[in-house]
Structures are given as structure tokens and as C-alpha cells.
Write an enzyme that holds these catalytic residues in place. Structure first.
Site, PDB file in Angstrom:
ATOM      1  N   CYS A  40       0.832  -1.215   0.000  1.00 26.21           N
ATOM      2  CA  CYS A  40       0.000   0.000   0.000  1.00 26.21           C
ATOM      3  C   CYS A  40       0.863   1.261   0.000  1.00 26.21           C
ATOM      4  CB  CYS A  40      -0.882   0.044   1.250  1.00 26.21           C
ATOM      5  SG  CYS A  40      -1.938  -1.352   1.451  1.00 26.21           S
TER       6      CYS A  40
HETATM    7  N1  SAJ Z   1       7.159   2.000   8.512  1.00 33.54           N
HETATM    8  C1  SAJ Z   1       8.224   2.740   8.996  1.00 33.54           C
HETATM    9  N2  SAJ Z   1       8.007   3.603  10.021  1.00 33.54           N
HETATM   10  C2  SAJ Z   1       6.769   3.771  10.574  1.00 33.54           C
HETATM   11  C3  SAJ Z   1       5.701   3.019  10.067  1.00 33.54           C
HETATM   12  C4  SAJ Z   1       5.911   2.135   9.036  1.00 33.54           C
HETATM   13  O1  SAJ Z   1       9.340   2.611   8.509  1.00 33.54           O
HETATM   14  O2  SAJ Z   1       6.635   4.558  11.522  1.00 33.54           O
HETATM   15  C5  SAJ Z   1       7.370   1.093   7.394  1.00 33.54           C
HETATM   16  C6  SAJ Z   1       6.996  -0.322   7.716  1.00 33.54           C
HETATM   17  O3  SAJ Z   1       8.089  -1.010   8.277  1.00 33.54           O
HETATM   18  C7  SAJ Z   1       6.605  -0.870   6.350  1.00 33.54           C
HETATM   19  C8  SAJ Z   1       6.009   0.338   5.647  1.00 33.54           C
HETATM   20  O4  SAJ Z   1       6.504   1.481   6.343  1.00 33.54           O
HETATM   21  O5  SAJ Z   1       7.757  -1.299   5.657  1.00 33.54           O
HETATM   22  C9  SAJ Z   1       4.483   0.356   5.666  1.00 33.54           C
HETATM   23  O6  SAJ Z   1       4.099   0.130   6.983  1.00 33.54           O
HETATM   24  P1  SAJ Z   1       2.578   0.386   7.510  1.00 33.54           P
HETATM   25  O7  SAJ Z   1       2.626   0.371   8.997  1.00 33.54           O
HETATM   26  O8  SAJ Z   1       1.982   1.546   6.848  1.00 33.54           O
HETATM   27  O9  SAJ Z   1       1.838  -0.952   7.135  1.00 33.54           O
HETATM   28  P2  SAJ Z   1       1.040  -1.392   5.853  1.00 33.54           P
HETATM   29  O10 SAJ Z   1       1.810  -1.289   4.613  1.00 33.54           O
HETATM   30  O11 SAJ Z   1       0.501  -2.726   6.213  1.00 33.54           O
HETATM   31  O12 SAJ Z   1      -0.147  -0.328   5.745  1.00 33.54           O
HETATM   32  C10 SAJ Z   1      -1.440  -0.718   6.043  1.00 33.54           C
HETATM   33  C11 SAJ Z   1      -2.338   0.357   5.494  1.00 33.54           C
HETATM   34  N3  SAJ Z   1      -3.685  -0.115   5.572  1.00 33.54           N
HETATM   35  C12 SAJ Z   1      -4.511   0.142   4.542  1.00 33.54           C
HETATM   36  O13 SAJ Z   1      -4.160   0.750   3.550  1.00 33.54           O
HETATM   37  C13 SAJ Z   1      -5.885  -0.349   4.666  1.00 33.54           C
HETATM   38  C14 SAJ Z   1      -2.197   1.624   6.312  1.00 33.54           C
HETATM   39  O14 SAJ Z   1      -3.202   2.572   5.913  1.00 33.54           O
HETATM   40  C15 SAJ Z   1      -2.366   1.341   7.766  1.00 33.54           C
HETATM   41  O15 SAJ Z   1      -2.238   2.545   8.508  1.00 33.54           O
HETATM   42  C16 SAJ Z   1      -1.273   0.368   8.182  1.00 33.54           C
HETATM   43  O16 SAJ Z   1      -1.555  -0.855   7.461  1.00 33.54           O
HETATM   44  C17 SAJ Z   1      -1.323   0.090   9.677  1.00 33.54           C
HETATM   45  O17 SAJ Z   1      -1.531   1.068  10.427  1.00 33.54           O
HETATM   46  O18 SAJ Z   1      -1.068  -1.060  10.045  1.00 33.54           O
END
Ligand code: SAJ
Length: 445
Positions: free
Chosen positions: A273
Site C-alpha cells: 500500500c
Molecule cells: N514504517 C516505517 N516507520 C513507521 C511506520 C511504518 O518505517 O513509523 C514502514 C513499515 O516497516 C513498512 C512500511 O513502512 O515497511 C508500511 O508500513 P505500515 O505500517 O503503513 O503498514 P502497511 O503497509 O501494512 O499499511 C497498512 C495500510 N492499511 C490500509 O491501507 C488499509 C495503512 O493505511 C495502515 O495505517 C497500516 O496498514 C497500519 O496502520 O497497520
């Protein structure tokens, strides 16, 4: 009025709900509708997936076999590759992938294919909803003309809306029923009917004035994350330059009870995403002559993190009079985020590729990921997959550098610090006591 007819079918629970695409969005969705008493037909291009569903088996982490079997036992769930059955559906919800091409442009092929199938079998009286994340305008610029080209008239023969998926795989707290659902129709009747539909399975439905608003809302949500993660990564570089502990700073800032939301640095941006969605927004904006600088800058910072991490390791090896070339590097955690097995867009792939490009001998340990394969985007190495190595004392002790790319729980980090010579921790996986008792040199983002 088509809206009243559809709402009556929904109210009486005699509406047949079709879901095109039974992935991590479509399968939980159709299960919710069937559990609420609706008939559900799942449409898949993958025969194996259709067969699995029909035999009561799930391939999605948040949907148990038992819940699929329970739906089957009601006689209200079936999965098929026969798209002619779209004609049996009163509601059709599209949940297909929206990836990026290698050129970072939107790949609309799945939505186009779904639209064409629906057009083929469309009949008067249907509500079509798109859930796949996409740029503002997709619903009214692509799907609406596709159906009108077949002679169907909006509001008279069909209704059309967009409602972004907000499924968060593995999130036990937020499941389909308690994640507010945004709904925007192409016209009021479509918004009204789609909102009424989702009110059957979701506690909170938030209607907006158009499909474009709903499309833009989803992209704003995920672009917000990509940009703030980019800021966290830049803050890490800034703090390192000033010799300040990044993680201590962000933890302190997070004590602010309002006006702040913690994001953390990492080795880059993974997942299906966050790395992709902002490009759908910036691509559409560029078609209208608008260049989104924040999205571009966040992409530069986030995609630059793998090389920043490798350079941190190279500098630390250099201090120990070692070259990266010929060094043994052990990557701890390769999944794109903690405690999951998903490798999509994982930054660890770039980290491995960059180490190999400098001549390092790379191995990895990730209890969730048995094998890592490299597509043509990763140029180094013989293209052979890497396999998960057991975290033996010898594996850790023989590594010249250990790089924690994903801080999975359940790894014995204390033992790693006792056996390692050098650790690059990109996820603050090593807590303070572990760090203070470490025999290894520790470098952190
Ligand atoms: N990441 C960082 N630092 C952070 C947060 C994330 O480096 O502070 C990295 C993660 O390691 C990963 C990437 O960013 O590699 C994305 O992480 P993410 O926490 O956004 O997880 P996703 O990709 O599973 O995003 C999903 C999304 N859900 C939907 O689109 C329905 C996002 O909108 C959600 O906020 C997220 O899950 C969530 O909160 O778990």
C-alpha cells in the site's frame, strides 16, 4: 427507482452480493455479507482460490477455514471463475489489485478487466462498487463509460460508487465491522444505496459527495503515512549527524497528548500500500500539471534508506579495518514489517542487493520467511533464491556484520549481541539493557 429496488433487496437480505477478487480485501468482505444473511458469489480468475473457498479452505491470514466452511454450510457462499454469474448479482464489489508498473505509473489492467467482465454480463438494476485503491476519477472516468458504452444509463439502469478498503491484515483490534467505511457515489442515488449496503455489515458509514472524494480520501490516508515515515527517516539522518539518539527523541515527542503522531525510521518503505498509493495520486496530479513535491521528496528519502543503511554498515566495518567486499553480512528480519511473513516491496531486498553489489556474502534469518526470491529489479547475484538460515551461534558469530532490517518478536537479541562483532539496528530492536551489555559494536538509525 433503481435505488429503491436495490435498497429493498438489501433490507430484505435477498440481494445477491458479488465480490470480484477474493484476496485480503474481497474474501473477508464476502464472508461478512454471508454471515449477515446475504447470498454471496465470489469471482476469481484463479481456479485454485475458487476451489479452496468452495472446499471450506482459506488462504487469507484473517479468515479462518472454519469461517469459510461456516459460510459454505449456510449454502449462501459460492466461489466461481464463471463470470457469467455476475448477471445473478444485485450488487457487485470490485476488490482487485492496483499495483504500479516498473515506471511507477498506475497499472489499471485489473480494474479494466473487471469492468469489461461486468459490462459483458451487466443487466438493469445493479449497484457496482469499486474498493481497489486508485486515483481520483477512476470510477467515473473508467467504469461509468464502460457500462454506458453497453447502453446502460446511470441512475436508470445501474448505480456506481467507490468505497476505499481499509483492511489491515493481522490487526485483531480493527476488523471489517468496526473500521468506519467511507462511501462516495457517482450521484446521490449511488451514494445512498452503497451507504445503505455497507450499513448492513459496518458499524459506521461515512458518506461523501462523490466517488472522487472517496478515492482521494484513501490516497490521502496512505500518502500521509508515506510522507511522515519519510520525515522520520530524514530526522534519523539529522539526529545521527548531530549525534543525538533518534529513538529517544521520537519517544519523547510522543509524550505530547495532542498534535503529534509518532512515526519511526527504518530501512525503507515496504508493503503493498504505502510505497504505491502516493504514486497514484501524484500521477493523476501530473496529468493536470500539478507536481506534488511532498510525495516526490518522501519517495526520494524513503527509497534512499536501504543505501543509507548499507553505508552505515560500511563505515562501521571500515572502523574495524574491514571492507564490505568479502565480509559476511547476516540480515535479521526480511519481511516488510514486524511479525508478518509478507515480503512485498520489502526494503530488505534492496539492502541485500546493495550489500551483494559491494561484494559482501549475504545470508538471512527470518522465522516468518522460508525463502527470498529476487525479481529482475534486483540485479546482483545469480538470481538464485536465498533460504532462511537457522539462527545458530555459529551463524551469528561468523558474521562480520549483523543488520536488523525487521525487528521480529521472539528473536533472542541478547544472544545476538553476545555473539556478534558488529550490529546495525535499523528498527530499535535492541533495548537499552541489551545494548549496554552488548559485546558487539552497535550502530543505530
Ligand atoms: N514504517 C516505517 N516507520 C513507521 C511506520 C511504518 O518505517 O513509523 C514502514 C513499515 O516497516 C513498512 C512500511 O513502512 O515497511 C508500511 O508500513 P505500515 O505500517 O503503513 O503498514 P502497511 O503497509 O501494512 O499499511 C497498512 C495500510 N492499511 C490500509 O491501507 C488499509 C495503512 O493505511 C495502515 O495505517 C497500516 O496498514 C497500519 O496502520 O497497520
Amino acid at each position: 427507482m433503481i435505488k429503491d429496488n436495490i435498497k429493498n433487496l438489501i433490507k430484505e437480505k435477498t440481494a445477491c452480493i458479488g465480490v470480484v477478487g477474493l484476496g485480503y480485501v474481497g474474501l473477508p468482505l464476502i464472508v461478512e455479507f454471508v454471515n449477515k444473511g446475504f447470498q454471496g458469489i465470489g469471482f476469481e480468475v484463479d481456479e485454485k482460490k475458487a476451489a479452496a473457498i468452495n472446499s471450506g479452505k482459506s488462504y487469507i491470514v484473517d479468515v479462518s477455514d472454519a469461517s469459510v466452511q461456516k459460510c459454505n454450510d449456510t449454502g449462501r457462499l459460492s466461489a466461481t471463475t464463471d463470470f457469467r454469474r455476475l448477471a445473478d448479482c444485485d450488487v457487485i464489489i470490485i476488490c482487485v489489485p492496483t499495483p504500479l508498473r516498473k515506471t511507477k505509473d498506475p497499472d489499471m489492467s485489473y480494474i479494466l478487466a473487471a469492468g469489461e467482465e461486468i459490462q459483458k454480463y451487466m443487466r438493469p438494476g445493479q449497484l457496482v462498487i469499486l474498493e481497489s485503491t486508485t486515483y481520483p476519477g477512476t470510477t467515473d472516468e473508467i467504469l461509468q463509460p464502460t457500462f454506458e458504452a453497453a447502453g446502460f444509463e446511470l441512475d436508470k439502469d445501474f448505480l456506481l460508487a467507490f468505497s476505499p478498503e481499509r483492511v489491515d491484515p493481522g490487526n485483531a483490534q480493527y476488523q471489517t465491522h468496526n473500521i468506519p467505511k467511507v462511501v462516495g457515489g457517482v450521484g446521490e442515488d449511488s451514494t445512498d444505496a452503497a451507504a445503505f449496503l455497507y450499513s448492513q455489515i459496518v458499524e459506521t458509514v461515512h458518506s461523501v459527495s462523490s466517488s472522487r472524494v472517496a478515492e482521494a480520501c484513501k490516497l490521502w490516508e496512505n500518502t500521509f503515512r508515506a510522507i511522515n515515515i519519510g520525515m522520520a527517516n530524514e530526522m534519523a539522518k539529522l539526529c545521527n549527524t548531530l549525534g543525538i539518539d533518534t529513538w529517544e527523541v521520537v519517544r519523547a515527542a510522543d509524550t505530547k497528548p495532542f498534535g503529534f503522531m509518532a512515526f519511526y525510521p527504518g530501512p525503507g518503505l515496504g508493503g503493498h500500500c504505502i510505497p504505491l498509493d502516493p504514486h497514484y495520486l501524484s500521477w493523476k496530479a501530473r496529468q493536470h500539471g500539478f507536481d506534488s513535491q511532498f510525495i516526490t521528496l518522501a519517495e526520494e528519502v524513503n527509497s534512499g534508506m536501504p543505501s543509507y543503511v548499507v553505508n552505515l554498515a560500511a563505515d562501521a566495518l571500515n572502523e574495524q579495518k574491514k571492507a564490505v567486499n568479502g565480509s559476511k553480512v547476516l540480515i535479521l528480519g526480511v519481511a516488510y514489517k514486524k511479525d508478518i511473513d509478507d515480503m512485498r516491496e520489502s526494503p530488505a531486498l534492496s539492502v541485500i542487493d546493495l550489500f551483494r553489489a559491494k561484494g559482501a556474502e549475504v545470508s538471512y534469518h527470518d522465522p516468518f520467511v522460508p525463502e527470498v526470491t529476487f525479481d529482475h529489479a534486483y540485479t546482483i547475484g545469480d538470481g538464485e533464491p536465498l533460504h532462511n538460515q537457522e539462527l545458530s551461534d555459529d551463524l551469528v558469530a561468523s558474521a562480520d556484520c549483523v543488520v536488523i532490517c525487521t525487528g521480529h518478536s521472539g528473536v533472542d537479541y541478547k544472544r545476538v549481541t553476545e555473539l556478534s562483532k558488529l550490529i546495525v539496528d535499523t528498527r530499535n530492536a535492541l533495548d537499552k539493557p541489551t545494548r549496554e551489555n552488548s559485546k558487539a559494536k552497535i550502530v543505530r538509525l
